[in-house]
Design a protein around this motif. Sequence first.
Motif, PDB file in Angstrom:
ATOM      1  N   ASP A 111       0.859  -1.183   0.000  1.00 64.15           N
ATOM      2  CA  ASP A 111       0.000   0.000   0.000  1.00 64.15           C
ATOM      3  C   ASP A 111       0.897   1.236   0.000  1.00 64.15           C
ATOM      4  O   ASP A 111       1.877   1.292   0.751  1.00 64.15           O
ATOM      5  CB  ASP A 111      -0.887  -0.039   1.247  1.00 64.15           C
ATOM      6  CG  ASP A 111      -1.935   1.054   1.282  1.00 64.15           C
ATOM      7  OD1 ASP A 111      -1.560   2.252   1.313  1.00 64.15           O
ATOM      8  OD2 ASP A 111      -3.125   0.706   1.301  1.00 64.15           O
ATOM      9  N   LEU A 151      -5.732   0.226  -5.837  1.00 65.42           N
ATOM     10  CA  LEU A 151      -6.083  -0.991  -5.113  1.00 65.42           C
ATOM     11  C   LEU A 151      -7.581  -1.265  -5.260  1.00 65.42           C
ATOM     12  O   LEU A 151      -8.367  -0.328  -5.446  1.00 65.42           O
ATOM     13  CB  LEU A 151      -5.723  -0.835  -3.626  1.00 65.42           C
ATOM     14  CG  LEU A 151      -4.240  -0.833  -3.317  1.00 65.42           C
ATOM     15  CD1 LEU A 151      -3.982  -0.364  -1.886  1.00 65.42           C
ATOM     16  CD2 LEU A 151      -3.664  -2.224  -3.527  1.00 65.42           C
ATOM     17  N   GLY A 211      -1.529   1.191  -4.624  1.00 65.39           N
ATOM     18  CA  GLY A 211      -0.499   0.266  -4.196  1.00 65.39           C
ATOM     19  C   GLY A 211       0.715   0.376  -5.086  1.00 65.39           C
ATOM     20  O   GLY A 211       0.693   1.039  -6.126  1.00 65.39           O
TER      21      GLY A 211
END
Length: 176
Positions: A136, A159, A166
């Motif tokens: 992340d 993401l 990410g």
Amino acid sequence: MTTSPTRPLPVVQLRVPTDEDAHAWHRVFRDPDVMEFLGGPAELSFYEEITARQRMHDARLGFCLWTLLDGDGEVLGFTGAQPWPAEKAWGPVGEIEIGWRLGRSAWGRGYAYAAALATLERVRGAGVAGVVAMIDDANVRSVSVAERLGMTLAERFPLPGGTRHGRRYALSLRDA
């Protein structure tokens, strides 16, 4: 991949996860801050399933997400590698992902980096040609570990869920 001249790497031990490690992982990872980038704390049954899967990976592949212990044998979390699951329908399917997750008490003490180095040595020994790390954007601790390992940012992507991004880091393990 250097260490600080003022602080040597801590001693780490890696072992194939046991049934008892499911309970240890559940205890160490129930802190919401530890699980901030992973959807929050999980039930014990999740860790029972994941430790069983890791034993299968180790038997089949020679690597897995190992239980990470300090020099005194205390469970700190896990580190290791596993194939990216095809059922996720996103991400680097077919690649080997390395990762680390440590309880809060182990943060900032060099354990993640030391454990990641041990992981790279083991997966290289198992014949893995390269690894990725999926992180992340906001997880600055893990980003720092990946970059310290010499991993290269290969991709930045949204993401699932739409609000966060990410990073996919990559590292070749082939001898130059």
